[in-house]
Design a protein around this motif. Structure first.
Motif, short mmCIF file in Angstrom:
data_model
loop_
_atom_site.label_atom_id
_atom_site.label_comp_id
_atom_site.label_asym_id
_atom_site.label_seq_id
_atom_site.Cartn_x
_atom_site.Cartn_y
_atom_site.Cartn_z
N ILE A 97 0.72 -1.20 -0.09
CA ILE A 97 -0.03 0.15 -0.09
C ILE A 97 0.98 1.34 -0.05
N ALA A 98 0.42 2.18 -0.78
CA ALA A 98 1.12 3.43 -1.00
C ALA A 98 1.16 4.24 0.33
N ASP A 99 1.58 3.84 1.38
CA ASP A 99 1.88 4.72 2.69
C ASP A 99 3.32 4.50 2.87
N GLY B 257 -10.73 13.82 0.42
CA GLY B 257 -9.77 12.89 -0.39
C GLY B 257 -10.02 12.95 -1.77
N VAL B 258 -8.88 12.23 -2.67
CA VAL B 258 -8.82 12.44 -4.00
C VAL B 258 -9.90 11.24 -4.51
N VAL B 259 -9.82 10.18 -3.78
CA VAL B 259 -10.73 9.08 -4.44
C VAL B 259 -12.21 9.60 -4.02
N PRO B 260 -12.63 9.83 -2.76
CA PRO B 260 -14.04 10.31 -2.70
C PRO B 260 -14.30 11.60 -3.60
N ALA B 261 -13.72 12.26 -4.13
CA ALA B 261 -13.85 13.36 -5.02
C ALA B 261 -14.08 12.82 -6.30
N VAL C 296 -3.18 0.80 -14.45
CA VAL C 296 -3.58 2.09 -13.29
C VAL C 296 -3.95 1.85 -12.04
N TYR C 297 -3.85 2.68 -11.27
CA TYR C 297 -4.36 2.69 -9.95
C TYR C 297 -5.74 1.80 -9.73
N ASN C 298 -5.80 0.86 -8.98
CA ASN C 298 -6.71 -0.21 -9.21
C ASN C 298 -8.40 0.65 -8.70
N VAL C 299 -7.91 1.62 -7.75
CA VAL C 299 -9.28 2.18 -7.03
C VAL C 299 -10.02 2.73 -8.15
N PHE C 300 -9.07 3.36 -9.19
CA PHE C 300 -10.10 4.06 -10.39
C PHE C 300 -11.16 3.08 -10.82
N TYR C 301 -10.80 1.92 -10.89
CA TYR C 301 -12.05 0.92 -11.32
C TYR C 301 -13.27 0.89 -10.47
N LEU D 78 -6.95 10.81 -15.56
CA LEU D 78 -5.46 10.60 -16.04
C LEU D 78 -4.71 10.62 -14.76
N CYS D 79 -3.79 9.75 -14.89
CA CYS D 79 -2.98 9.67 -13.44
C CYS D 79 -1.71 10.29 -13.74
N ASN D 80 -1.57 11.58 -13.20
CA ASN D 80 -0.26 12.34 -13.64
C ASN D 80 0.48 12.62 -12.39
N HIS E 51 1.95 8.74 -13.33
CA HIS E 51 1.10 7.59 -13.24
C HIS E 51 1.59 6.45 -12.27
N ASN E 52 0.47 6.20 -11.49
CA ASN E 52 0.82 4.97 -10.71
C ASN E 52 0.10 3.78 -11.30
N PRO E 53 0.75 2.58 -11.54
CA PRO E 53 2.00 2.31 -11.00
C PRO E 53 3.27 2.62 -11.94
N SER F 214 -7.91 14.65 -13.74
CA SER F 214 -6.49 14.42 -13.71
C SER F 214 -6.04 14.30 -11.99
N ASP F 215 -5.82 13.01 -11.73
CA ASP F 215 -5.42 12.82 -10.41
C ASP F 215 -3.83 12.92 -10.29
N GLU F 216 -3.35 13.95 -9.48
CA GLU F 216 -1.97 14.36 -9.38
C GLU F 216 -1.38 14.39 -7.93
N ILE F 217 -2.01 13.32 -7.36
CA ILE F 217 -1.59 13.04 -6.08
C ILE F 217 -0.09 12.86 -5.78
N HIS F 218 0.58 12.36 -6.88
CA HIS F 218 1.97 11.81 -7.01
C HIS F 218 2.95 12.68 -7.38
N GLY F 219 2.32 13.99 -7.73
CA GLY F 219 3.08 15.06 -8.52
C GLY F 219 4.33 15.39 -7.78
N PRO G 197 -1.92 16.36 -0.10
CA PRO G 197 -0.55 16.21 0.65
C PRO G 197 -0.39 14.76 0.97
N SER G 198 -1.22 14.00 0.94
CA SER G 198 -1.25 12.74 1.40
C SER G 198 -0.05 11.69 1.07
N LYS G 199 -0.02 11.70 -0.17
CA LYS G 199 1.25 10.79 -0.59
C LYS G 199 2.49 11.38 -0.24
N THR G 200 2.83 12.84 -0.50
CA THR G 200 3.90 13.59 -0.37
C THR G 200 4.55 13.52 1.25
C1 LIG Z 1 -3.11 7.61 -8.04
C2 LIG Z 1 -3.61 7.72 -6.41
N1 LIG Z 1 -4.76 8.52 -6.62
C3 LIG Z 1 -5.52 8.50 -5.13
C4 LIG Z 1 -5.00 7.84 -4.06
C5 LIG Z 1 -5.65 7.69 -2.70
O1 LIG Z 1 -6.06 9.06 -2.60
P1 LIG Z 1 -6.94 9.63 -1.23
O2 LIG Z 1 -6.34 8.79 -0.17
O3 LIG Z 1 -6.64 11.12 -1.13
O4 LIG Z 1 -8.54 9.14 -1.50
C6 LIG Z 1 -3.82 6.85 -4.35
C7 LIG Z 1 -3.24 6.44 -3.27
O5 LIG Z 1 -2.36 5.45 -3.44
C8 LIG Z 1 -3.30 6.95 -5.43
O6 LIG Z 1 -2.15 6.24 -5.76
#
Ligand SMILES: Cc1ncc(COP(=O)(O)O)c(C=O)c1O
Length: 392
Positions: A30-32, A89-93, A114-119, A164-166, A168-170, A196-201, A229-232
């Motif tokens: 998990i990306a923690d 959060g990014v995913v809730p949004a 791509v980041y599985n939670v998108f699905y 878009l994942c920018n 890109h994870n993974p 555009s999900d830029e959480i990893h920017g 700021p969550s990943k950073t």
């Molecule tokens: C690309 C991507 N988006 C979103 C999230 C999770 O975002 P949040 O915890 O803000 O919902 C992650 C977590 O690993 C991620 O890799």
């Protein structure tokens, strides 16, 4: 100030989702990160708690200023504060945007793997996933976008949103400005909203990351950019993210969606945590990147010498490494299960990310060096044992 990236903090404490594993197991999943949060953030949260005022909160101006200042300082582009909306959060949004901006049964486009939670965000809302699979060049070990396929899929009248994942994870790819302009131009041409999900920017190594909101305003009418700021800063559980939506009509839609789904109210640490991270976290991030680069070198060196069958797909961002295991097996599920049973090491099977993921594994390297070495030795043993089983 010097920061501690050596102590393994998360291990089985703090209700960690990543560390909810057996005693002998080592999660590199998990990306923690396994590093303690920056002292600057901890201090701000202490101050907040010590006030003892835990009532409903609004988002103050300083919050949006801190986001804008961060992007101006770190990435040379200042987003307009009026474009911003807080979310939990990014995913809730993202899930909210899927429901607000598309209709039941529509297609939402992603770029697998791509980041599985998108699905989940798409399927759980009753929409269909359409993938513009990334092209992988086995020799160059590089992913690129098949723009012809992208155009064809965006032109489908039922495709109304692209995620878009920018970066890109993974796969760790940072999309350059030309690629971003091509994407937004196609989205505009076919009236597709771009999320555009830029959480990893912020975690990049050399190649600059370019936020989509920094493109010329003429491209931005269909764009929602999500940052956090969550990943950073390893603060996922403060549940804070910011949607940046340049177009006023689209912003009103996103805002209404977030508010009607109750995703726009902060908990007590979201605001001070974000402000402290963005205002005072520059040095910590610099030190973190140095540590991650060191980890990356250590890992690549070890793997080159000891596990040459697996190949790193060079990525320029994130603390997640993507390894091609196609020389060993084309079933990453089977391999990762075997490694877990054999050695206790847990890495992600690429299959969860879709596309060509079944030939890959993903490894989280945001851990102290001692843990990385432990993980590498387990990985070597797991792969050696797996291969010798195949040869029996
Ligand atoms: C690309 C991507 N988006 C979103 C999230 C999770 O975002 P949040 O915890 O803000 O919902 C992650 C977590 O690993 C991620 O890799």
């Amino acid at each position: 100030m010097t920061y501690d990236f050596e102590t393994l903090n998360k291990k089985r404490s703090g209700n960690s989702a990543k560390w909810d594993v057996q005693e002998n197991e080592l999660p590199m999943t998990i990306a923690d990160m396994d590093f303690k949060v920056a002292p600057e953030i901890i201090q701000a949260l202490h101050e907040k708690i010590d006030m003892g005022l835990f009532g409903y909160e609004e988002i103050p101006k300083e919050y949006f200023e801190s986001v804008a200042n961060w992007y101006e300082t770190e990435h040379d582009v200042r987003p307009n504060e009026e474009w911003m909306i807080f979310s939990t959060g990014v995913v809730p949004a993202l899930s909210s945007a899927v429901r607000r901006l598309t209709s039941l049964g529509d297609n939402v486009l992603v770029q697998a793997p791509v980041y599985n939670v998108f699905y989940n965000s798409i399927i759980n809302s009753g929409r269909h996933v359409v993938s513009n699979d990334l092209d992988y060049d086995t020799k160059l070990r590089e992913y690129t976008i098949d723009f012809r396929d992208l155009e064809q899929k965006l032109s489908d009248p039922l495709t109304n949103m692209m995620i878009l994942c920018n970066p890109h994870n993974p796969v760790g790819k940072i999309w350059n400005q030309d690629e971003l302009i091509k994407i937004v131009t196609l989205c505009n041409k076919y009236d597709v909203k771009l999320f555009s999900d830029e959480i990893h920017g912020d975690i990049t190594f050399g190649t600059p990351y370019y936020p989509v909101f920094g493109l010329n305003k003429k491209y931005l009418d269909n764009v929602v950019v999500a940052v956090s700021p969550s990943k950073t800063f390893n603060v996922a559980a403060i549940h804070a993210a910011t949607m940046i939506v340049p177009n006023a009509n689209l912003r009103a839609q996103i805002n209404r969606g977030l508010n009607s789904e109750e995703l726009a109210e902060p908990n007590i640490v979201a605001v001070p945590g974000t402000i402290a991270a963005y205002n005072n976290g520059h040095n910590w991030l610099k030190a973190l990147k140095k540590q991650l680069l060191g980890n990356r070198r250590l890992i690549l060196d070890f793997i080159g010498k000891n596990i040459p069958d697996i190949k790193w797909v060079p990525g320029e961002a994130t603390y997640l490494l993507w390894f091609d295991v196609g020389n060993i097996i084309d079933n990453a599920d089977e391999l990762t299960k075997f490694i877990r049973q054999d050695t206790g090491l847990i890495v992600n099977a690429g299959s969860v990310y879709g596309g060509d993921g079944q030939h890959f594994i993903r490894m989280n390297i945001a851990s102290p060096e001692k843990m990385i070495l432990d993980g590498l030795n387990r990985l070597k043993k797991g792969i050696d044992d797996y291969k010798s089983g195949l040869n029996k």
